[in-house]
Design a protein around this motif. Structure first.
Motif, PDB file in Angstrom:
ATOM      1  N   GLY A  91       3.561   5.161   5.895  1.00 23.50           N
ATOM      2  CA  GLY A  91       2.747   6.266   5.363  1.00 23.50           C
ATOM      3  C   GLY A  91       3.403   7.610   5.583  1.00 23.50           C
ATOM      4  O   GLY A  91       3.396   8.481   4.714  1.00 23.50           O
ATOM      5  N   THR A 150       0.832  -1.212   0.000  1.00 23.93           N
ATOM      6  CA  THR A 150       0.000   0.000   0.000  1.00 23.93           C
ATOM      7  C   THR A 150       0.858   1.250   0.000  1.00 23.93           C
ATOM      8  O   THR A 150       0.564   2.241  -0.692  1.00 23.93           O
ATOM      9  CB  THR A 150      -0.920  -0.004   1.231  1.00 23.93           C
ATOM     10  OG1 THR A 150      -1.702  -1.196   1.213  1.00 23.93           O
ATOM     11  CG2 THR A 150      -1.847   1.203   1.212  1.00 23.93           C
ATOM     12  N   SER A 184       6.338   7.796   3.152  1.00 21.23           N
ATOM     13  CA  SER A 184       5.874   8.063   1.790  1.00 21.23           C
ATOM     14  C   SER A 184       5.306   9.466   1.678  1.00 21.23           C
ATOM     15  O   SER A 184       5.502  10.164   0.680  1.00 21.23           O
ATOM     16  CB  SER A 184       4.821   7.028   1.368  1.00 21.23           C
ATOM     17  OG  SER A 184       3.646   7.157   2.139  1.00 21.23           O
ATOM     18  N   GLN A 190       1.767   7.195  -6.467  1.00 22.88           N
ATOM     19  CA  GLN A 190       0.668   8.142  -6.704  1.00 22.88           C
ATOM     20  C   GLN A 190       1.117   9.575  -6.421  1.00 22.88           C
ATOM     21  O   GLN A 190       0.788  10.505  -7.172  1.00 22.88           O
ATOM     22  CB  GLN A 190      -0.526   7.761  -5.837  1.00 22.88           C
ATOM     23  CG  GLN A 190      -1.209   6.470  -6.260  1.00 22.88           C
ATOM     24  CD  GLN A 190      -2.175   5.949  -5.218  1.00 22.88           C
ATOM     25  OE1 GLN A 190      -2.308   6.499  -4.135  1.00 22.88           O
ATOM     26  NE2 GLN A 190      -2.862   4.857  -5.540  1.00 22.88           N
ATOM     27  N   ASN A 237      -4.304   5.817 -10.668  1.00 24.55           N
ATOM     28  CA  ASN A 237      -4.012   5.495  -9.272  1.00 24.55           C
ATOM     29  C   ASN A 237      -4.906   4.366  -8.749  1.00 24.55           C
ATOM     30  O   ASN A 237      -4.472   3.524  -7.962  1.00 24.55           O
ATOM     31  CB  ASN A 237      -4.179   6.744  -8.401  1.00 24.55           C
ATOM     32  CG  ASN A 237      -3.062   7.756  -8.620  1.00 24.55           C
ATOM     33  OD1 ASN A 237      -2.005   7.419  -9.162  1.00 24.55           O
ATOM     34  ND2 ASN A 237      -3.292   8.997  -8.234  1.00 24.55           N
ATOM     35  N   GLN A 263       1.191   4.454  -2.595  1.00 23.08           N
ATOM     36  CA  GLN A 263       1.075   5.865  -2.195  1.00 23.08           C
ATOM     37  C   GLN A 263       2.246   6.688  -2.735  1.00 23.08           C
ATOM     38  O   GLN A 263       2.069   7.818  -3.182  1.00 23.08           O
ATOM     39  CB  GLN A 263       1.017   5.962  -0.673  1.00 23.08           C
ATOM     40  CG  GLN A 263      -0.260   5.421  -0.068  1.00 23.08           C
ATOM     41  CD  GLN A 263      -0.201   5.377   1.446  1.00 23.08           C
ATOM     42  OE1 GLN A 263       0.844   5.590   2.063  1.00 23.08           O
ATOM     43  NE2 GLN A 263      -1.347   5.086   2.064  1.00 23.08           N
TER      44      GLN A 263
END
Length: 633
Positions: free
Chosen positions: A335, A209, A338, A216, A281, A213
């Motif tokens: 997260g 995931t 990123s 994207q 995306n 990200q």
């Protein structure tokens, strides 16, 4: 012989116009380097607010330890419950003890998070203000040629757009990274001691995931960076449709459909690109989400299969809780990393602007003379605008004498306004030199020169400030002397009585942009601009179409003041209206960047050249035809 490519390495060039392969290890390196810009932002935050930044760091470290504490206490609490269930003696004391600790831990967590949030908001606000101040400060040091460069304009607009929130987001994500590293390490250590296989699966689960990200975010940055000018064009059309200075023509010429067409076309392109990016995306995210879910289920199944024995119920509970916390911590950590990677891409817009080379204009240490004795001499001066293939001024030589008013006339594009800007070093000659009393302009201190050269620009600024400030800005570096001179300048341009009658006099808000503002006519705004020029003690005064918006009577009154020759002052009047030119002692005539005629009105009319043709063309319509004065008979 060409060297063979190394095995296991993908080429970075394009083959047959295809997509450039990306080395996965380079992506991991970029992800690992993501904190670097965050650390730079942390340093900027420290400089802008040390106490707040220290509070953020300390609370982040403490908050990071809390999940491990919760896992440990939960396991102890579950063990106490199991013991109580299998014992004939009361065990309420142990249960209440651990329950109380869990409650205190939960309360402490909430208080710490609130303290962290308050400190973070404080740091983000001050950091944004600090960087915004740097941007405005840097922009104020550019030369006029740099400011007019579309590339620098794009860079400035991108920096201004991002500085309001990107640095704060990056700081927040750095703090979150610190918190989650501590949480990840402490919870991971506990889970590793219970079952290393579960720990590995839990750590790997969020990775797909996060990769999605990062990709994207990179696509979003590339899209936004490539359409900076498109955004500026959109803003321009929105400005035309919303500002009073342009709406009068939009309404008068019924331009609303034209504005709307351009606005819709630009919006359609922007929205279309956004939708295409969203679809790309989405297609990327689906397999990544599936893979994350599969790894999560595998971690949970491994833990359950390893803890089916009832004796390990407390341990299983701790493992399940640790899996959730470790995955949550890993998810937030990846997260944050990123997010930092993506935001540092956008933050480059700020850093790129701040990194634009600002080469200070060379200057000397001499003070610019309060009175000029010999004059201002242009010696074979040429000037070309950057990127232009022609001269705006070419090999121009003349001397402006003090105590005289020199007018400059010529057709549009002759280089008249450029000439005036060279006097204050707003532009630098690309050839030749300008000297004042025999001293090159570059030998004077720049601030001293700018304080002694006064301008009335053709496109003057309508400052949405108080009326008094619209005048006193001309004397901003001599604020202690401004009070009495503001009213004197207003009287000279015939505005004092009108200003005195306003609700708050000189303190009245000028313009309708802000609440309580009073609008002025074009002529009144121009008179404020003239007063702004006259309030300073200038030894060079440049007046570029200073009466273009004035009625004939007001123009005549002001010209008496503006064209009064003052000993020791050089006065340059750039004008198209010969009612202004006729008051000059001398006229310079320019054509396509060259000085073609020089003399007073009578001398130039006698030449029968460009000046004479311009004068006759302008005055012909105002001279009565033969016999018109006596009327029809």
């Amino acid at each position: 012989m060409a060297a063979a490519p190394r095995p296991g390495r993908r080429g970075r060039g394009r083959a047959g116009g295809g997509r450039v392969p990306v080395n996965p290890r380079s992506r991991l390196r970029r992800l690992a380097q993501a904190p670097r810009p965050g650390l730079k932002v942390l340093g900027q935050s420290w400089r802008s607010d040390r106490a707040g930044t220290a509070q953020v760091i300390v609370t982040s470290l403490v908050v990071g330890v809390l999940p491990a504490c919760q896992v440990t206490l939960t396991a102890a609490f579950a063990t106490a419950l199991l013991r109580a269930a299998g014992s004939s003696r009361p065990q309420a004391g142990d249960i209440l003890f651990y329950l109380g600790l869990l409650a205190l831990l939960g309360l402490g967590s909430q208080v710490l998070i609130l303290l962290q949030s308050r400190a973070m908001q404080r740091c983000q606000s001050r950091l944004s203000a600090h960087l915004s101040d740097e941007i405005i400060s840097r922009a104020g040091r550019f030369t006029l040629s740099q400011v007019e460069d579309p590339k620098i304009q794009d860079s400035l607009q991108r920096a201004v757009r991002e500085v309001g929130f990107r640095p704060g987001m990056l700081l927040s994500q750095l703090v979150q990274t610190v918190t989650q590293v501590v949480a990840f390490g402490s919870v991971g250590a506990i889970l590793w001691t219970l079952d290393y296989r579960v720990a590995l699966l839990a750590v790997l689960a969020p990775v797909p995931t996060v990769v999605a990200q990062i990709l994207q975010g990179k696509r979003a940055h590339a899209l936004e960076h490539g359409r900076s000018e498109e955004r500026r064009r959109l803003t321009y059309w929105q400005h035309l449709a919303s500002q009073p200075d342009s709406m009068k023509e939009v309404l008068a010429f019924r331009l609303a459909p034209v504005v709307l067409t351009h606005h819709r076309k630009l919006l359609a392109g922007i929205v279309g690109a956004d939708l295409r990016l969203a679809n790309r995306n989405f297609r990327l995210a689906i397999p990544m989400v599936v893979l994350t879910a599969a790894l999560t289920v595998s971690a949970q199944a491994t833990a359950i299969l390893a803890g089916t024995d009832a004796r390990h119920v407390a341990g299983l509970l701790a493992v399940i809780q640790a899996i959730g916390m470790l995955q949550s911590s890993a998810q937030m950590l990846y997260g944050a990393l990123s997010g930092m990677y993506v935001n540092q891409l956008f933050l480059r817009n700020v850093n790129e602007f701040l990194a634009i080379e600002h080469t200070p204009l060379p200057e000397g240490e001499l003070a610019f003379p309060e009175e000029i004795s010999a004059g201002v001499e242009f010696r074979d001066v040429s000037f070309s605008y950057p990127g232009s293939g022609r001269h705006a001024l070419e090999n121009v030589s003349f001397t402006l004498k003090p105590g005289q008013v020199t007018a400059v006339v010529g057709l549009n594009g002759a280089g008249k306004s450029t000439l005036g800007k060279l006097l204050g070093r707003l532009y630098e000659p690309t050839g030749g030199s300008i000297v004042v009393d025999g001293v090159p302009l570059a030998d004077f201190r720049l601030d001293s020169l700018r304080d002694r050269v006064s301008y009335v620009f053709q496109n003057y600024v309508q400052y949405q400030l108080s009326v008094g400030e619209n005048i006193s800005l001309g004397l901003v570096h001599e604020a202690d002397r401004a009070a009495g001179r503001v009213e004197a300048a207003a009287r000279e341009v015939g505005m004092h009585e009108h200003i005195a009658a306003l609700p708050q006099g000189y303190g009245t808000q000028a313009g309708k942009l802000f609440t309580g503002g009073v609008e002025f006519s074009g002529g009144q705004w121009q008179r404020l601009a003239i007063a702004r020029s006259m309030v300073r003690s200038a030894s060079v005064r440049v007046m570029d179409e200073p009466t273009a918006a004035l009625d004939t009577i007001t123009e005549a009154e002001l010209l008496d003041t503006l064209t009064t020759a003052t000993a020791g002052r050089v006065s340059l009047l750039i004008a198209h209206r010969f009612s202004s030119v006729l008051r000059a002692d001398r006229v310079l005539v320019f054509d396509r960047g060259r000085l073609v005629e020089d003399g007073d009105h009578q001398e130039l009319m006698g030449l029968g050249g460009l000046y004479a043709r311009m004068y006759e063309a302008q005055t012909a319509g105002h001279e009565p035809a033969a016999g018109a004065a006596t009327g029809a008979r």
